[in-house]
Design a protein around this motif. Sequence first.
Motif, short mmCIF file in Angstrom:
data_model
loop_
_atom_site.label_atom_id
_atom_site.label_comp_id
_atom_site.label_asym_id
_atom_site.label_seq_id
_atom_site.Cartn_x
_atom_site.Cartn_y
_atom_site.Cartn_z
N PRO A 486 2.66 10.43 -76.05
CA PRO A 486 1.16 11.14 -76.53
C PRO A 486 1.37 12.58 -76.91
O PRO A 486 0.52 12.94 -77.86
CB PRO A 486 0.53 10.88 -75.17
CG PRO A 486 1.41 10.78 -74.34
CD PRO A 486 2.69 10.20 -74.86
N LEU A 487 2.09 13.20 -76.47
CA LEU A 487 2.46 14.68 -76.96
C LEU A 487 2.46 14.66 -78.38
O LEU A 487 2.14 15.52 -79.19
CB LEU A 487 3.29 15.38 -76.35
CG LEU A 487 2.96 15.67 -74.70
CD1 LEU A 487 4.30 16.24 -73.86
CD2 LEU A 487 1.80 16.89 -74.60
N ALA A 489 1.78 12.38 -80.49
CA ALA A 489 0.97 11.90 -81.28
C ALA A 489 -0.36 12.90 -81.37
O ALA A 489 -0.96 13.06 -82.51
CB ALA A 489 0.09 10.50 -80.60
N LEU A 490 -0.49 13.47 -80.39
CA LEU A 490 -1.31 14.76 -80.41
C LEU A 490 -0.91 15.93 -81.58
O LEU A 490 -1.54 16.28 -82.16
CB LEU A 490 -1.49 15.32 -78.99
CG LEU A 490 -2.60 16.53 -78.89
CD1 LEU A 490 -3.98 16.19 -79.21
CD2 LEU A 490 -2.18 17.09 -77.48
N THR A 493 -1.62 14.37 -84.90
CA THR A 493 -2.88 14.39 -85.20
C THR A 493 -3.31 16.09 -85.55
O THR A 493 -4.16 16.23 -86.65
CB THR A 493 -3.68 14.02 -84.13
OG1 THR A 493 -3.32 12.66 -83.91
CG2 THR A 493 -5.17 13.66 -84.67
N TRP A 494 -2.91 16.86 -85.01
CA TRP A 494 -3.27 18.28 -85.11
C TRP A 494 -2.68 18.74 -86.36
O TRP A 494 -3.37 19.41 -86.99
CB TRP A 494 -2.59 19.20 -83.86
CG TRP A 494 -2.81 20.54 -83.95
CD1 TRP A 494 -3.86 21.13 -83.61
CD2 TRP A 494 -1.91 21.46 -84.36
NE1 TRP A 494 -3.86 22.55 -84.01
CE2 TRP A 494 -2.77 22.90 -84.56
CE3 TRP A 494 -0.62 21.50 -85.00
CZ2 TRP A 494 -2.03 24.02 -84.98
CZ3 TRP A 494 0.03 22.77 -85.51
CH2 TRP A 494 -0.92 23.86 -85.43
N LEU B 167 -1.78 12.74 -68.61
CA LEU B 167 -1.31 13.41 -69.86
C LEU B 167 -1.59 12.67 -70.87
O LEU B 167 -2.03 13.27 -71.91
CB LEU B 167 0.12 13.67 -69.53
CG LEU B 167 0.90 14.39 -70.72
CD1 LEU B 167 0.38 15.75 -71.02
CD2 LEU B 167 2.46 14.31 -70.75
N ALA B 168 -1.40 11.45 -70.76
CA ALA B 168 -1.73 10.55 -71.84
C ALA B 168 -3.13 10.70 -72.45
O ALA B 168 -3.70 10.63 -73.49
CB ALA B 168 -1.30 8.94 -71.66
N CYS B 171 -4.31 13.57 -74.09
CA CYS B 171 -3.97 13.49 -75.51
C CYS B 171 -4.81 12.92 -76.28
O CYS B 171 -5.05 13.21 -77.48
CB CYS B 171 -2.26 13.05 -75.54
SG CYS B 171 -1.26 14.13 -74.88
N ILE B 175 -6.81 13.89 -79.44
CA ILE B 175 -6.71 13.39 -80.78
C ILE B 175 -8.14 13.10 -81.14
O ILE B 175 -8.52 13.45 -82.36
CB ILE B 175 -5.84 12.16 -80.57
CG1 ILE B 175 -4.21 12.52 -80.38
CG2 ILE B 175 -5.79 11.19 -81.88
CD1 ILE B 175 -3.43 11.40 -79.97
N LEU B 178 -9.97 16.13 -82.16
CA LEU B 178 -9.78 16.68 -83.41
C LEU B 178 -10.29 15.98 -84.43
O LEU B 178 -10.65 16.28 -85.70
CB LEU B 178 -8.14 16.60 -83.64
CG LEU B 178 -7.34 17.64 -82.92
CD1 LEU B 178 -5.86 17.28 -82.81
CD2 LEU B 178 -7.44 19.07 -83.52
N LEU B 179 -10.32 14.48 -84.25
CA LEU B 179 -10.75 13.78 -85.48
C LEU B 179 -12.17 13.71 -85.65
O LEU B 179 -12.84 13.65 -86.66
CB LEU B 179 -10.14 12.08 -85.16
CG LEU B 179 -8.51 12.22 -85.27
CD1 LEU B 179 -8.13 10.61 -85.09
CD2 LEU B 179 -8.21 12.51 -86.52
#
Lengths: 622, 275
Positions: A486-487, A489-490, A493-494, B167-168, B171, B175, B178-179
């Motif tokens: 997930p990190l 993926a983040l 995306t960033w 944490l997931a 995230c 995400i 951000l989107l």
Amino acid sequence: MKTRFEVRDERFEMVFRTSILPLLLIWAVGGIFVSSAHADEPRATATLRPAEISLGESVQLNVAIEGAATAAAPIIPSVEGLEFNHVGQSTQLQFINGKMSGGITHMYRVTSSRSGSFTIPAIKARVGDKILQTNPVVLRVEKSASSFSVPTAPSPARQSPSSPTSDVSSQAVMIRLISPKRDFFVGELVPVEIKLYLRHGIQASNNSLPVLNGAAFTLGKLSNRPERAEENINGFPYTVFTWHTAVAAVKPGEHPLGTQMQIALILGGDPFERLFGRVQEKQGTLQSPEETVKVLPLPTEGRPADFSGAVGQFQISASASPTQIAVGDPVTLKMTVSGTGNFDRLSGLTLESTDGWKTYPPSAKFEPTDEIGYSGKKVFEQALIPQKTDIKNVPPVKLSYFDPEARKYATLSSSPLPLQVSAVLLSSTGTTIPLTQGGAPRSLSFGPRPPTTEELVPNKMNVGHLTPSLHPIILNPWFQGAQSLPLCALALTWAVARRRARLAGDPGRARAVAASRAVRAQFGAMDAALCDRDTPAFFTAARRMLQERLGENWNIKPETIALSDIETRLPGDLPLTHDVRKVFETADAVAYSGQTYSSEALNEWRKAVLETLKGLEKRGER
Amino acid sequence: MRGERSDSGFWILDSGFRSWISDPSSVFRFPSSFFLFLGLCLWLMLGCRLFAASGGEDLFTQANRAFAGGHYADAIRDYETVATKQGFSAPLLFNLANAYFRDGKIGRAILNYERALVLTPKDADIEANLRLARKASGLFIPDPAWWQRATRLLSMDGWAWLAGGSLALSCVGGIMGLLSKRRPWRFVMVLSLVVFSAATTCLGVRWGDFNRAVVLAPETPVRIGPFDTAKSSSALMAGEVVEIQNRHENYFFIRNPDGKSGWVSNQQVERVLKD
């Protein structure tokens, strides 16, 4: 632990004060008079101070040239067994009524490699064009008892514990073990002092801590840092380093008691020599004189049965908690022994009675109140479990020890501690356990007797979910790796969002990116057409690819670019213009005439289109 | 995913079963193939587990029978066999500890109660029997502070999953934030980060559990050096919980809660978190 002992040497300051500064003043202020001054006839003398030393010591040789303001350092003739090192010079000049007195003195450090008598012959010194000669001098070097200037063991008659330094002679380095008593008991801990004497001007470092000589005694813990003091012995100033410690005798009889220490003398302790690294270390063992100590055995008469070897003077106290409990509940008995003596031999206290109690071995913790562990307190904690309800007190504790001052055994006993033991016991499941006659719980058991079903929560009937390991999943590399997904993926995306934002704020760059993307798409379409041998589609894609690139270069819509724009906007004499025009013309021709090309021909066209595209990109960059 | 209510009252997914019936080749296309594959995997996993559990259950039942008959050594052997061959569970370790307790082996009993508590930290039965075993051994463990109790609300795996999940989720929140630039996603992200911080803090507090060990033998000597000939400075009672701080060949350097430290043979202590 290595300690460097430094006794302050003031010779360096003296050299500056008495020699260099006056010399500078004389040169600066009185120099004009020197030339006209009248001096006596110069002469040279050599002196040794002291003339007698012990092996390992050094002595200063002064070569004084009177009646001269300047003179080069004389060369000392070689003497077998002696070593000379020039350590400096001093000048003392006086002008009285135009007459000069005083002179210059050159100083040498003399060290000897063996004992004996040495004659230093006349030393020649040059003053101007004159050669002066000193008198010969004699140096006597005596052997010492050890590697260092350690005094020989004094006779017992001269030794006195009350005046430990009375036998100190004028040696440079000495060590002494000072005991307040001469009669020990086996196991008795006796506080002693170990003193290291360094005469002023001597520098030394210890390579070890002091140790005892014989095997009849054990040395306790040494104080962390030695105490430092100044003493004047036989007219000589000494720096004394004192360690406090304690010794204990391990076997009866008469045994010598002494100490020794590995030490390194630092020769060439002059600041000048230290500045230029001209120092030597002389290693050796420093021995103290040994005194005979009488070690007495512990008397067998009157020895208590529970005596466990404690020797000293002690007091005891005891406390218990909690004082209101149920049968089977534990009581913590805290026993404190304080005083002075050999706490190491104090292994435990004795309960006067253990009837009705289950006892467990005590734990012990010693808390010294001095650096050497001679005085302090030792705390014992013992778990006791009452097994009857008729118990009213925690049993008193006893301590038997030998008092070396009174020379007899003593037994201390604490007072009983009141305790309330209730008649019921709450089991772990919350139910009360009935008691049998006499107060003992019927089902409670300790030690080898297994507990009964009333106490234990019964077994589980289903095995439940089985897991292959008890190790937490946090240690599993797959789990750890999964956390990064997930990190990632983040982060991705960033990065995309940031790129989008950047493109949104820069239209030129956005146009370039869009054009590149369109060119790539048309390139793909061109290759697809090549595979299908679709000639019109191939040329349409090729033309569109060039239009996209030109549109970005000219900042106009790509689809509006026609052949006429090529002719007007591109220089006509360039080969590139010709190539672009050819692609456009061929595309038009194929579109309207339906002309087809072979695969080989299309491949040739593909290469040509790519070359043209590269040319346009280069032109666009310019 | 769209769905509709069938005549029989069940919800069926029209992107799945219905399309398979009308077009068998759609089985190999996403998402139908994905769900089919997932279902097969789940079925296989469940089947394997049921099969394994049935084998473990037999021996487990046999061990329980031996325990009830007072044959504690046999019960211990069978429980240990289940643990070695099929793994650990809180009931298995609990029963094993009970058997050791009845067999008079307090150290191993306490060790297995501690292990059972690793899997189910707040189980009242395990805690009760552990308390009883400690009392029988003359051990007194002070009540933990509130924050220590809080870290034992979940097992270490529980905290690890909570930390990983939060944490997931944070995230995902980040995400989506951000989107879409919508505030609720940011709130989800911040909230998840708070949970993540709390879970990792609890994990950090319990990190020392990796080195917890239980003394197995009564009067275990604590030596001043890691050698059989080294002098013994004190002794530990069976069932005492110590922290392993170092290892030298066959010796562990341990420290107990009272601060007593020294070297103990690795035959006389065993880690709670067994490999």
